[in-house]
Scaffold this motif. Sequence first.
Motif, PDB file in Angstrom:
ATOM      1  N   GLU A   1      -8.904  12.503   0.750  1.00 50.40           N
ATOM      2  CA  GLU A   1      -9.795  13.152  -0.207  1.00 50.40           C
ATOM      3  C   GLU A   1      -9.010  14.028  -1.193  1.00 50.40           C
ATOM      4  O   GLU A   1      -9.349  14.090  -2.384  1.00 50.40           O
ATOM      5  N   ILE A   2      -7.971  14.695  -0.703  1.00 48.98           N
ATOM      6  CA  ILE A   2      -7.130  15.497  -1.599  1.00 48.98           C
ATOM      7  C   ILE A   2      -6.459  14.599  -2.631  1.00 48.98           C
ATOM      8  O   ILE A   2      -6.408  14.917  -3.821  1.00 48.98           O
ATOM      9  N   ASP A   3      -5.961  13.445  -2.189  1.00 48.37           N
ATOM     10  CA  ASP A   3      -5.328  12.516  -3.135  1.00 48.37           C
ATOM     11  C   ASP A   3      -6.342  11.982  -4.133  1.00 48.37           C
ATOM     12  O   ASP A   3      -6.034  11.843  -5.326  1.00 48.37           O
ATOM     13  N   ALA A   4      -7.555  11.698  -3.672  1.00 41.98           N
ATOM     14  CA  ALA A   4      -8.589  11.189  -4.576  1.00 41.98           C
ATOM     15  C   ALA A   4      -8.926  12.203  -5.665  1.00 41.98           C
ATOM     16  O   ALA A   4      -9.230  11.831  -6.806  1.00 41.98           O
ATOM     17  N   ASN A   5      -8.854  13.484  -5.340  1.00 44.99           N
ATOM     18  CA  ASN A   5      -9.194  14.543  -6.289  1.00 44.99           C
ATOM     19  C   ASN A   5      -8.021  14.986  -7.153  1.00 44.99           C
ATOM     20  O   ASN A   5      -8.219  15.383  -8.315  1.00 44.99           O
ATOM     21  N   PHE A   6      -6.798  14.941  -6.598  1.00 41.35           N
ATOM     22  CA  PHE A   6      -5.652  15.534  -7.295  1.00 41.35           C
ATOM     23  C   PHE A   6      -4.504  14.554  -7.541  1.00 41.35           C
ATOM     24  O   PHE A   6      -3.494  14.939  -8.135  1.00 41.35           O
ATOM     25  N   SER A   7      -4.611  13.302  -7.077  1.00 44.03           N
ATOM     26  CA  SER A   7      -3.590  12.260  -7.313  1.00 44.03           C
ATOM     27  C   SER A   7      -2.199  12.707  -6.872  1.00 44.03           C
ATOM     28  O   SER A   7      -1.201  12.433  -7.546  1.00 44.03           O
ATOM     29  N   VAL A   8      -2.112  13.375  -5.726  1.00 44.51           N
ATOM     30  CA  VAL A   8      -0.823  13.907  -5.279  1.00 44.51           C
ATOM     31  C   VAL A   8       0.133  12.812  -4.811  1.00 44.51           C
ATOM     32  O   VAL A   8       1.347  13.024  -4.743  1.00 44.51           O
ATOM     33  N   LEU A   9      -0.400  11.632  -4.481  1.00 46.73           N
ATOM     34  CA  LEU A   9       0.452  10.544  -4.002  1.00 46.73           C
ATOM     35  C   LEU A   9       0.782   9.526  -5.093  1.00 46.73           C
ATOM     36  O   LEU A   9       1.470   8.537  -4.814  1.00 46.73           O
ATOM     37  N   GLN A  10       0.348   9.783  -6.301  1.00 45.81           N
ATOM     38  CA  GLN A  10       0.613   8.858  -7.404  1.00 45.81           C
ATOM     39  C   GLN A  10       2.110   8.771  -7.675  1.00 45.81           C
ATOM     40  O   GLN A  10       2.769   9.783  -7.922  1.00 45.81           O
ATOM     41  N   GLY A  11       2.659   7.570  -7.631  1.00 47.80           N
ATOM     42  CA  GLY A  11       4.062   7.354  -7.937  1.00 47.80           C
ATOM     43  C   GLY A  11       5.046   7.802  -6.873  1.00 47.80           C
ATOM     44  O   GLY A  11       6.254   7.773  -7.097  1.00 47.80           O
ATOM     45  N   VAL A  12       4.562   8.180  -5.702  1.00 47.19           N
ATOM     46  CA  VAL A  12       5.436   8.683  -4.635  1.00 47.19           C
ATOM     47  C   VAL A  12       6.177   7.542  -3.954  1.00 47.19           C
ATOM     48  O   VAL A  12       5.590   6.513  -3.595  1.00 47.19           O
ATOM     49  N   GLN A  13       7.485   7.705  -3.778  1.00 44.10           N
ATOM     50  CA  GLN A  13       8.328   6.767  -3.042  1.00 44.10           C
ATOM     51  C   GLN A  13       8.947   7.427  -1.806  1.00 44.10           C
ATOM     52  O   GLN A  13       9.227   6.763  -0.823  1.00 44.10           O
ATOM     53  N   ARG A  14       9.169   8.736  -1.883  1.00 42.13           N
ATOM     54  CA  ARG A  14       9.767   9.481  -0.767  1.00 42.13           C
ATOM     55  C   ARG A  14       8.841  10.631  -0.404  1.00 42.13           C
ATOM     56  O   ARG A  14       8.416  11.401  -1.281  1.00 42.13           O
ATOM     57  N   ALA A  15       8.528  10.745   0.887  1.00 42.85           N
ATOM     58  CA  ALA A  15       7.573  11.759   1.327  1.00 42.85           C
ATOM     59  C   ALA A  15       8.007  12.355   2.663  1.00 42.85           C
ATOM     60  O   ALA A  15       8.620  11.673   3.492  1.00 42.85           O
ATOM     61  N   VAL A  16       7.659  13.631   2.854  1.00 44.91           N
ATOM     62  CA  VAL A  16       7.949  14.331   4.102  1.00 44.91           C
ATOM     63  C   VAL A  16       6.645  14.900   4.655  1.00 44.91           C
ATOM     64  O   VAL A  16       5.902  15.581   3.929  1.00 44.91           O
ATOM     65  N   ASP A  17       6.380  14.630   5.916  1.00 42.50           N
ATOM     66  CA  ASP A  17       5.221  15.171   6.616  1.00 42.50           C
ATOM     67  C   ASP A  17       5.723  16.162   7.657  1.00 42.50           C
ATOM     68  O   ASP A  17       6.331  15.772   8.660  1.00 42.50           O
ATOM     69  N   LEU A  18       5.498  17.459   7.418  1.00 45.37           N
ATOM     70  CA  LEU A  18       5.934  18.502   8.340  1.00 45.37           C
ATOM     71  C   LEU A  18       4.869  18.758   9.401  1.00 45.37           C
ATOM     72  O   LEU A  18       3.672  18.659   9.121  1.00 45.37           O
ATOM     73  N   CYS A  19       5.322  19.095  10.619  1.00 46.88           N
ATOM     74  CA  CYS A  19       4.384  19.330  11.737  1.00 46.88           C
ATOM     75  C   CYS A  19       3.458  18.124  11.862  1.00 46.88           C
ATOM     76  O   CYS A  19       2.233  18.246  11.862  1.00 46.88           O
ATOM     77  N   ALA A  20       4.059  16.952  11.944  1.00 49.87           N
ATOM     78  CA  ALA A  20       3.347  15.689  11.717  1.00 49.87           C
ATOM     79  C   ALA A  20       2.443  15.233  12.858  1.00 49.87           C
ATOM     80  O   ALA A  20       1.461  14.525  12.615  1.00 49.87           O
ATOM     81  N   ALA A  21       2.768  15.564  14.110  1.00 45.73           N
ATOM     82  CA  ALA A  21       1.999  15.053  15.246  1.00 45.73           C
ATOM     83  C   ALA A  21       0.525  15.468  15.130  1.00 45.73           C
ATOM     84  O   ALA A  21       0.230  16.581  14.688  1.00 45.73           O
ATOM     85  N   PRO A  22      -0.408  14.571  15.492  1.00 41.53           N
ATOM     86  CA  PRO A  22      -0.216  13.252  16.108  1.00 41.53           C
ATOM     87  C   PRO A  22       0.090  12.121  15.140  1.00 41.53           C
ATOM     88  O   PRO A  22       0.282  10.990  15.556  1.00 41.53           O
ATOM     89  N   GLY A  23       0.101  12.414  13.826  1.00 36.68           N
ATOM     90  CA  GLY A  23       0.571  11.404  12.888  1.00 36.68           C
ATOM     91  C   GLY A  23      -0.447  10.868  11.906  1.00 36.68           C
ATOM     92  O   GLY A  23      -0.155   9.913  11.185  1.00 36.68           O
ATOM     93  N   SER A  24      -1.631  11.458  11.828  1.00 36.43           N
ATOM     94  CA  SER A  24      -2.649  10.891  10.938  1.00 36.43           C
ATOM     95  C   SER A  24      -2.260  11.022   9.463  1.00 36.43           C
ATOM     96  O   SER A  24      -2.518  10.113   8.666  1.00 36.43           O
ATOM     97  N   TRP A  25      -1.607  12.134   9.077  1.00 36.05           N
ATOM     98  CA  TRP A  25      -1.181  12.253   7.682  1.00 36.05           C
ATOM     99  C   TRP A  25      -0.021  11.322   7.388  1.00 36.05           C
ATOM    100  O   TRP A  25       0.087  10.784   6.284  1.00 36.05           O
ATOM    101  N   SER A  26       0.850  11.093   8.353  1.00 33.61           N
ATOM    102  CA  SER A  26       1.924  10.107   8.174  1.00 33.61           C
ATOM    103  C   SER A  26       1.338   8.715   8.003  1.00 33.61           C
ATOM    104  O   SER A  26       1.856   7.903   7.221  1.00 33.61           O
ATOM    105  N   GLN A  27       0.253   8.436   8.736  1.00 33.07           N
ATOM    106  CA  GLN A  27      -0.438   7.153   8.557  1.00 33.07           C
ATOM    107  C   GLN A  27      -0.937   6.996   7.120  1.00 33.07           C
ATOM    108  O   GLN A  27      -0.790   5.931   6.514  1.00 33.07           O
TER     109      GLN A  27
END
Length: 246
Positions: free
Chosen positions: A26-52
């Motif tokens: 929903e954040i991406d749908a509103n703010f396009s934060v993932l547009q054009g992304v090739q490299r990404a870091v997910d901090l405190c990632a477990a259990p992994g839903s944001w990495s998914q």
Amino acid sequence: MAERDVYYRRAKEEGWRARSAFKLLEIDANFSVLQGVQRAVDLCAAPGSWSQVLSRVIYERSEKKDDIRLIAVDLNEMAPLPGVIQLQGDICSTTTAQQIITHFEGQKSDIVVCDGAPDVTGLHDLDTMMQSQLLTAAILITTFVLREGGNFVAKIFKGGDTSLIVAQLELFFSYVRIHKPPSSRAASQEAFVVCKGFKLPADYVPTMDVDADPETLTPTTRKLLPFLVNGDLSGFDPVDTETIAI
């Protein structure tokens, strides 16, 4: 049925590890934060839903799939995810930042996200303070690994220090908003900072040393670190509440 059950059921049906996946979508749908992304870091990632979410969205959109690098960082090991490099490490460690950049082959990330939260005690002021400290740690490591112009998204707990958090982030980002996605429970105190346009201030040198002598720090560093150390709010002006759209 309660709204949270709708998102829980959808997460199960769509194969997400947790309902929190919808928050980043929903954040991406509103703010396009993932547009054009090739490299990404997910901090405190477990259990992994944001990495998914990062994996599915970025691989689906990218025309250069071989160039994609996604890194999930957590102290705990989690189940593997396709296309995601797992790094067991402390986000308060310079070594972890160096390992991330090594995995990116010397380049830096297009986005850093952090959905981490401390164990909730039920004491609002204490929970808010602990979450703010976690957020500051995420900001510190982000100054090492995020490229100029990159994006940052992280969980916060709404409270009396919201203006301070915005002021800290405005040291590094040209665009800062606070957003509460529809999938976030109405009764929850959580919201998310959405930041775009990263740029290191000229006088700031990335550091993890929160115990450094304030006299040795640059003006920007002194504004960022004291809150983590002792809650010092000096040096910040009140933030215009019109920029905080919760």
